[in-house]
Design a protein around this motif. Structure first.
Motif, PDB file in Angstrom:
ATOM      1  N   TYR A   1       0.803  -1.218   0.000  1.00 22.53           N
ATOM      2  CA  TYR A   1       0.000   0.000   0.000  1.00 22.53           C
ATOM      3  C   TYR A   1       0.841   1.276   0.000  1.00 22.53           C
ATOM      4  CZ  TYR A   1      -3.668  -3.301   1.230  1.00 22.53           C
ATOM      5  OH  TYR A   1      -4.538  -4.366   1.233  1.00 22.53           O
ATOM      6  N   ASN A   2       2.168   1.150  -0.058  1.00 25.75           N
ATOM      7  CA  ASN A   2       3.034   2.332   0.026  1.00 25.75           C
ATOM      8  C   ASN A   2       2.741   3.337  -1.087  1.00 25.75           C
ATOM      9  OD1 ASN A   2       4.327   1.625   2.350  1.00 25.75           O
ATOM     10  ND2 ASN A   2       6.191   0.851   1.364  1.00 25.75           N
ATOM     11  N   ARG A   3       2.684   2.843  -2.322  1.00 23.66           N
ATOM     12  CA  ARG A   3       2.475   3.752  -3.451  1.00 23.66           C
ATOM     13  C   ARG A   3       1.082   4.370  -3.409  1.00 23.66           C
ATOM     14  NH1 ARG A   3       1.066   3.688  -8.994  1.00 23.66           N
ATOM     15  NH2 ARG A   3       2.369   5.090 -10.237  1.00 23.66           N
ATOM     16  N   ALA A   4       0.087   3.586  -3.043  1.00 25.74           N
ATOM     17  CA  ALA A   4      -1.273   4.106  -2.945  1.00 25.74           C
ATOM     18  C   ALA A   4      -1.345   5.226  -1.909  1.00 25.74           C
ATOM     19  CB  ALA A   4      -2.242   2.983  -2.586  1.00 25.74           C
ATOM     20  N   ASN A   5      -0.708   5.023  -0.758  1.00 26.88           N
ATOM     21  CA  ASN A   5      -0.740   6.041   0.283  1.00 26.88           C
ATOM     22  C   ASN A   5      -0.027   7.320  -0.155  1.00 26.88           C
ATOM     23  OD1 ASN A   5      -2.233   5.026   2.552  1.00 26.88           O
ATOM     24  ND2 ASN A   5      -0.636   3.500   2.861  1.00 26.88           N
ATOM     25  N   LYS A   6       1.059   7.177  -0.925  1.00 27.72           N
ATOM     26  CA  LYS A   6       1.754   8.358  -1.432  1.00 27.72           C
ATOM     27  C   LYS A   6       0.877   9.124  -2.422  1.00 27.72           C
ATOM     28  CE  LYS A   6       6.452   6.541  -0.858  1.00 27.72           C
ATOM     29  NZ  LYS A   6       7.672   6.037  -1.542  1.00 27.72           N
ATOM     30  N   LEU A   7       0.163   8.399  -3.277  1.00 31.52           N
ATOM     31  CA  LEU A   7      -0.716   9.046  -4.243  1.00 31.52           C
ATOM     32  C   LEU A   7      -1.898   9.726  -3.557  1.00 31.52           C
ATOM     33  CD1 LEU A   7      -0.725   6.285  -7.017  1.00 31.52           C
ATOM     34  CD2 LEU A   7       0.282   8.581  -7.189  1.00 31.52           C
TER      35      LEU A   7
ATOM     36  N   SER B   1      -4.509  14.600  -2.373  1.00 33.62           N
ATOM     37  CA  SER B   1      -5.550  14.921  -1.382  1.00 33.62           C
ATOM     38  C   SER B   1      -6.859  14.244  -1.776  1.00 33.62           C
ATOM     39  CB  SER B   1      -5.746  16.440  -1.280  1.00 33.62           C
ATOM     40  OG  SER B   1      -4.560  17.084  -0.905  1.00 33.62           O
ATOM     41  N   GLU B   2      -6.751  12.963  -2.078  1.00 30.76           N
ATOM     42  CA  GLU B   2      -7.834  12.255  -2.759  1.00 30.76           C
ATOM     43  C   GLU B   2      -8.926  11.744  -1.824  1.00 30.76           C
ATOM     44  OE1 GLU B   2      -8.309   8.982  -6.372  1.00 30.76           O
ATOM     45  OE2 GLU B   2      -6.347   9.432  -5.514  1.00 30.76           O
ATOM     46  N   TRP B   3     -10.148  11.881  -2.297  1.00 32.57           N
ATOM     47  CA  TRP B   3     -11.328  11.261  -1.720  1.00 32.57           C
ATOM     48  C   TRP B   3     -11.997  10.457  -2.829  1.00 32.57           C
ATOM     49  CZ3 TRP B   3     -14.232  12.535   3.048  1.00 32.57           C
ATOM     50  CH2 TRP B   3     -13.502  13.347   3.943  1.00 32.57           C
ATOM     51  N   LEU B   4     -12.810   9.497  -2.462  1.00 30.12           N
ATOM     52  CA  LEU B   4     -13.559   8.713  -3.438  1.00 30.12           C
ATOM     53  C   LEU B   4     -15.041   8.781  -3.116  1.00 30.12           C
ATOM     54  CD1 LEU B   4     -11.351   5.469  -3.617  1.00 30.12           C
ATOM     55  CD2 LEU B   4     -11.211   7.512  -5.055  1.00 30.12           C
ATOM     56  N   LEU B   5     -15.849   8.905  -4.156  1.00 33.04           N
ATOM     57  CA  LEU B   5     -17.294   8.839  -4.012  1.00 33.04           C
ATOM     58  C   LEU B   5     -17.787   7.612  -4.761  1.00 33.04           C
ATOM     59  CD1 LEU B   5     -18.384  12.574  -4.441  1.00 33.04           C
ATOM     60  CD2 LEU B   5     -17.689  11.355  -2.374  1.00 33.04           C
ATOM     61  N   LEU B   6     -18.643   6.845  -4.104  1.00 35.40           N
ATOM     62  CA  LEU B   6     -19.168   5.607  -4.671  1.00 35.40           C
ATOM     63  C   LEU B   6     -20.688   5.720  -4.796  1.00 35.40           C
ATOM     64  CD1 LEU B   6     -18.861   2.588  -5.507  1.00 35.40           C
ATOM     65  CD2 LEU B   6     -19.102   2.022  -3.068  1.00 35.40           C
ATOM     66  N   PRO B   7     -21.231   5.856  -6.026  1.00 33.23           N
ATOM     67  CA  PRO B   7     -22.686   5.835  -6.184  1.00 33.23           C
ATOM     68  C   PRO B   7     -23.261   4.557  -5.592  1.00 33.23           C
ATOM     69  CG  PRO B   7     -21.601   6.528  -8.214  1.00 33.23           C
ATOM     70  CD  PRO B   7     -20.522   6.030  -7.300  1.00 33.23           C
ATOM     71  N   ASN B   8     -24.320   4.710  -4.815  1.00 35.15           N
ATOM     72  CA  ASN B   8     -24.809   3.554  -4.051  1.00 35.15           C
ATOM     73  C   ASN B   8     -26.322   3.387  -4.138  1.00 35.15           C
ATOM     74  OD1 ASN B   8     -24.237   1.331  -2.265  1.00 35.15           O
ATOM     75  ND2 ASN B   8     -25.098   2.543  -0.584  1.00 35.15           N
ATOM     76  N   ASP B   9     -26.930   3.957  -5.179  1.00 32.80           N
ATOM     77  CA  ASP B   9     -28.356   3.686  -5.396  1.00 32.80           C
ATOM     78  C   ASP B   9     -28.516   2.227  -5.801  1.00 32.80           C
ATOM     79  OD1 ASP B   9     -29.071   6.268  -4.865  1.00 32.80           O
ATOM     80  OD2 ASP B   9     -29.237   6.876  -6.960  1.00 32.80           O
ATOM     81  N   ILE B  10     -29.483   1.560  -5.222  1.00 28.62           N
ATOM     82  CA  ILE B  10     -29.716   0.154  -5.557  1.00 28.62           C
ATOM     83  C   ILE B  10     -30.712   0.096  -6.715  1.00 28.62           C
ATOM     84  CG2 ILE B  10     -30.432  -2.083  -4.688  1.00 28.62           C
ATOM     85  CD1 ILE B  10     -27.813  -0.910  -3.504  1.00 28.62           C
ATOM     86  N   VAL B  11     -30.211  -0.320  -7.865  1.00 23.37           N
ATOM     87  CA  VAL B  11     -31.016  -0.384  -9.094  1.00 23.37           C
ATOM     88  C   VAL B  11     -30.719  -1.709  -9.790  1.00 23.37           C
ATOM     89  CG1 VAL B  11     -31.019   2.128  -9.387  1.00 23.37           C
ATOM     90  CG2 VAL B  11     -29.215   0.769 -10.449  1.00 23.37           C
ATOM     91  N   ASN B  12     -31.480  -2.013 -10.814  1.00 22.50           N
ATOM     92  CA  ASN B  12     -31.190  -3.165 -11.682  1.00 22.50           C
ATOM     93  C   ASN B  12     -30.854  -4.442 -10.913  1.00 22.50           C
ATOM     94  OD1 ASN B  12     -31.570  -1.469 -13.847  1.00 22.50           O
ATOM     95  ND2 ASN B  12     -29.391  -1.024 -14.115  1.00 22.50           N
ATOM     96  N   PHE B  13     -31.884  -5.115 -10.456  1.00 24.30           N
ATOM     97  CA  PHE B  13     -31.734  -6.413  -9.806  1.00 24.30           C
ATOM     98  C   PHE B  13     -30.895  -6.350  -8.528  1.00 24.30           C
ATOM     99  CE2 PHE B  13     -31.987  -7.040 -14.445  1.00 24.30           C
ATOM    100  CZ  PHE B  13     -33.215  -7.661 -14.516  1.00 24.30           C
ATOM    101  N   GLY B  14     -31.025  -5.249  -7.800  1.00 27.88           N
ATOM    102  CA  GLY B  14     -30.364  -5.124  -6.514  1.00 27.88           C
ATOM    103  C   GLY B  14     -28.913  -4.706  -6.572  1.00 27.88           C
ATOM    104  N   CYS B  15     -28.411  -4.283  -7.725  1.00 25.28           N
ATOM    105  CA  CYS B  15     -27.022  -3.851  -7.868  1.00 25.28           C
ATOM    106  C   CYS B  15     -26.928  -2.327  -7.781  1.00 25.28           C
ATOM    107  CB  CYS B  15     -26.457  -4.335  -9.202  1.00 25.28           C
ATOM    108  SG  CYS B  15     -26.450  -6.138  -9.348  1.00 25.28           S
ATOM    109  N   ARG B  16     -25.727  -1.845  -7.488  1.00 25.69           N
ATOM    110  CA  ARG B  16     -25.503  -0.406  -7.374  1.00 25.69           C
ATOM    111  C   ARG B  16     -25.600   0.289  -8.729  1.00 25.69           C
ATOM    112  NH1 ARG B  16     -21.588  -2.423  -4.358  1.00 25.69           N
ATOM    113  NH2 ARG B  16     -20.250  -2.360  -6.203  1.00 25.69           N
ATOM    114  N   GLY B  17     -26.067   1.538  -8.699  1.00 20.02           N
ATOM    115  CA  GLY B  17     -26.014   2.380  -9.879  1.00 20.02           C
ATOM    116  C   GLY B  17     -24.597   2.883 -10.108  1.00 20.02           C
TER     117      GLY B  17
END
Length: 253
Positions: A194-200, A205-221
């Protein structure tokens, strides 16, 4: 970042019109989309590969299987640093960005997300759920129609009056997972994997957003719906060819 130091979480994402993986120019009608949008990937990638591992592969993708996941990633990258987002939008030539306020002529995009900390519901350390309502009234076509200008007007009317089957355009029923990977992965500092990931993460100054609407047979949008908590500033690059407002550079559009 001290989560108690601010009232609003401000995050920025830079993108350019030629990125056919995230198709930023369709934001007017489709919202902010992830690499998984329209790419027919496994909708259970995160469950199959693992939450931590998919985050690592999204941020740090060197090996071929990591690149394969990143191509259809479920996550959308943002930064606390607007300047870093401008670097992403301009392919590291931020000084050449010029503000463009003429709709459909922009070629570069800075998406700005504003989330009240009080609206973040903790899920785990460094991970929160954000519930929101979308706003179809803000939807407009993603390109103009040169042959039938009234078709554009009709499409805009249809988009803005379509409503929403999830939230009725008023209830906070859409879900977005908000991830601070620095907090999530700080327990793995010093581990070679995880060294390189932590440096990046630190560099961007990264954040991640994960769309989480449940659509299409119970899967995420795969999109962040058009809503009031985010907006966009368009740009062009100095000496860049002017955009054709009647064409989008994406297959199927």
């Amino acid at each position: 970042m001290d989560l108690n130091s601010s009232i609003i979480l401000n995050l920025y994402r830079g993108d350019d019109i030629n990125n056919d993986r995230t198709k930023p120019a369709i934001y007017r009608s489709e919202g902010i989309v992830s690499g998984a949008f329209g790419n027919f990937g496994d909708p259970l990638n995160i469950e199959r590969i693992g939450f931590l591992e998919t985050i690592k592969q999204h941020i740090d993708h060197v090996k071929e299987y990591e690149k394969s996941y990143y191509a259809i990633t479920d996550y959308i990258s943002f930064s606390e640093d607007e300047g870093r987002a401008k670097d992403w939008a301009s392919r590291m030539h931020a000084d050449d960005l010029i503000v463009c306020n003429e709709p459909y002529l922009e070629t570069r995009y800075i998406f700005h997300v504003k989330i009240p900390f009080g609206d973040l519901k903790p899920i785990a350390e460094g991970v929160w759920d954000f519930a929101f309502s979308c706003n179809p009234n803000r939807k407009t076509p993603s390109k103009l129609n040169s042959d039938e200008p009234f078709e554009t007007i009709a499409l805009e009317w249809a988009l803005s009056n379509a409503g929403c089957g999830v939230c009725n355009a008023s209830e906070k029923k859409h879900s977005l997972i908000v991830v601070n990977p620095r907090i999530l992965m700080e327990h793995f500092t010093g581990q070679k994997k995880y060294n390189r990931a932590n440096k990046l993460i630190s560099k961007n100054s990264e954040w991640l957003l994960l769309p989480n609407d449940i659509v299409n047979f119970g899967c995420r949008g795969t999109r962040i719906q058009v809503a009031d908590f985010w907006d966009v500033q368009g740009y062009v690059m100095k000496n860049e060819m002017e955009r054709n407002p009647y064409v989008l550079p994406y297959t199927g559009y």
